[in-house]
Design a protein around this motif. Structure first.
Motif, PDB file in Angstrom:
ATOM      1  N   LEU A   3       0.915  -1.100   0.036  1.00  0.00           N
ATOM      2  CA  LEU A   3      -0.180   0.042   0.149  1.00  0.00           C
ATOM      3  C   LEU A   3       0.958   1.074   0.122  1.00  0.00           C
ATOM      4  O   LEU A   3       1.648   1.446   0.776  1.00  0.00           O
ATOM      5  N   ALA A  23      -2.810   0.420  -4.375  1.00  0.00           N
ATOM      6  CA  ALA A  23      -2.647  -1.076  -3.701  1.00  0.00           C
ATOM      7  C   ALA A  23      -2.106  -2.055  -4.651  1.00  0.00           C
ATOM      8  O   ALA A  23      -2.496  -1.929  -5.984  1.00  0.00           O
ATOM      9  N   SER A  24      -1.415  -2.944  -4.247  1.00  0.00           N
ATOM     10  CA  SER A  24      -1.004  -4.085  -5.343  1.00  0.00           C
ATOM     11  C   SER A  24      -0.619  -5.200  -4.311  1.00  0.00           C
ATOM     12  O   SER A  24      -0.731  -5.122  -3.084  1.00  0.00           O
ATOM     13  N   PHE A  28      -7.641  -5.924  -4.812  1.00  0.00           N
ATOM     14  CA  PHE A  28      -8.022  -4.567  -4.106  1.00  0.00           C
ATOM     15  C   PHE A  28      -9.557  -4.687  -3.927  1.00  0.00           C
ATOM     16  O   PHE A  28     -10.087  -4.413  -2.872  1.00  0.00           O
ATOM     17  N   MET A  33     -11.573  -1.006   3.067  1.00  0.00           N
ATOM     18  CA  MET A  33     -10.450  -0.176   3.267  1.00  0.00           C
ATOM     19  C   MET A  33     -10.701   0.929   3.948  1.00  0.00           C
ATOM     20  O   MET A  33     -11.971   1.389   4.236  1.00  0.00           O
ATOM     21  N   THR A  52     -16.086  -2.695  -0.222  1.00  0.00           N
ATOM     22  CA  THR A  52     -15.708  -3.146  -1.247  1.00  0.00           C
ATOM     23  C   THR A  52     -16.445  -2.368  -2.682  1.00  0.00           C
ATOM     24  O   THR A  52     -15.680  -2.254  -3.466  1.00  0.00           O
ATOM     25  N   ARG A  71     -13.062   5.069  -3.804  1.00  0.00           N
ATOM     26  CA  ARG A  71     -12.121   4.016  -4.385  1.00  0.00           C
ATOM     27  C   ARG A  71     -12.350   3.920  -5.854  1.00  0.00           C
ATOM     28  O   ARG A  71     -13.474   4.112  -6.196  1.00  0.00           O
ATOM     29  N   ASN A  73     -11.889   0.608  -8.017  1.00  0.00           N
ATOM     30  CA  ASN A  73     -11.348  -0.656  -8.152  1.00  0.00           C
ATOM     31  C   ASN A  73     -10.674  -0.749  -9.420  1.00  0.00           C
ATOM     32  O   ASN A  73      -9.667  -1.623  -9.432  1.00  0.00           O
ATOM     33  N   ASN A  76      -7.136   0.113  -8.581  1.00  0.00           N
ATOM     34  CA  ASN A  76      -6.773  -0.355  -7.619  1.00  0.00           C
ATOM     35  C   ASN A  76      -6.350   0.891  -6.479  1.00  0.00           C
ATOM     36  O   ASN A  76      -5.018   0.815  -5.860  1.00  0.00           O
ATOM     37  N   ARG A  97      -5.596  -2.027   4.922  1.00  0.00           N
ATOM     38  CA  ARG A  97      -6.494  -3.025   4.595  1.00  0.00           C
ATOM     39  C   ARG A  97      -7.287  -3.699   5.766  1.00  0.00           C
ATOM     40  O   ARG A  97      -6.449  -4.089   6.638  1.00  0.00           O
TER      41      ARG A  97
END
Length: 118
Positions: A3, A23-24, A28, A33, A52, A71, A73, A76, A97
């Motif tokens: 992150l 994020a990776s 994600f 989060m 989510t 976010r 998605n 990410n 997370r």
């Protein structure tokens, strides 16, 4: 899991900043989060959380009405739009997370510093 936060800086009271968290290393879109902050000499303070699908958001009373979590998605990336900043918002801001299905956190980034001062 990685992150990486960015977007912090120094701003005058009343100003705005937009934090990002990329994020990776995990899916994600499958994780809720949060943003957490820690001011000098104080313990961590949860700031805001998002589920989510972005349908549910929550905020600490101290930032409600001034901060907006979101976010993307597809990218990410987690965001925190901070408006009407106050000196008491000065802190190191982390994205975190959630442990699946809970409000506990299992991974944090390295943080990005936000300083609000005239």
């Amino acid at each position: 899991v990685q992150l990486v936060e960015s977007g912090g800086g120094m701003v005058q009271p009343g100003g705005s900043l937009r934090l990002s968290c990329t994020a990776s290393g995990f899916t994600f879109s499958s994780y809720d989060m949060s943003w957490v902050r820690q001011a000098p000499g104080k313990g961590p303070e949860w700031v805001s959380g998002i589920n989510t699908g972005s349908g549910i958001t929550a905020y600490a009373d101290s930032v409600k009405g001034r901060f907006t979590i979101s976010r993307d998605n597809a990218k990410n990336t987690l965001y925190l739009q901070m408006n009407s900043l106050k000196p008491e918002d000065t802190a190191l801001y982390y994205c975190a997370r959630h442990v699946a299905g809970t409000w506990r956190h299992d991974y944090w980034g390295q943080g990005t510093q936000v300083t609000v001062s005239s």
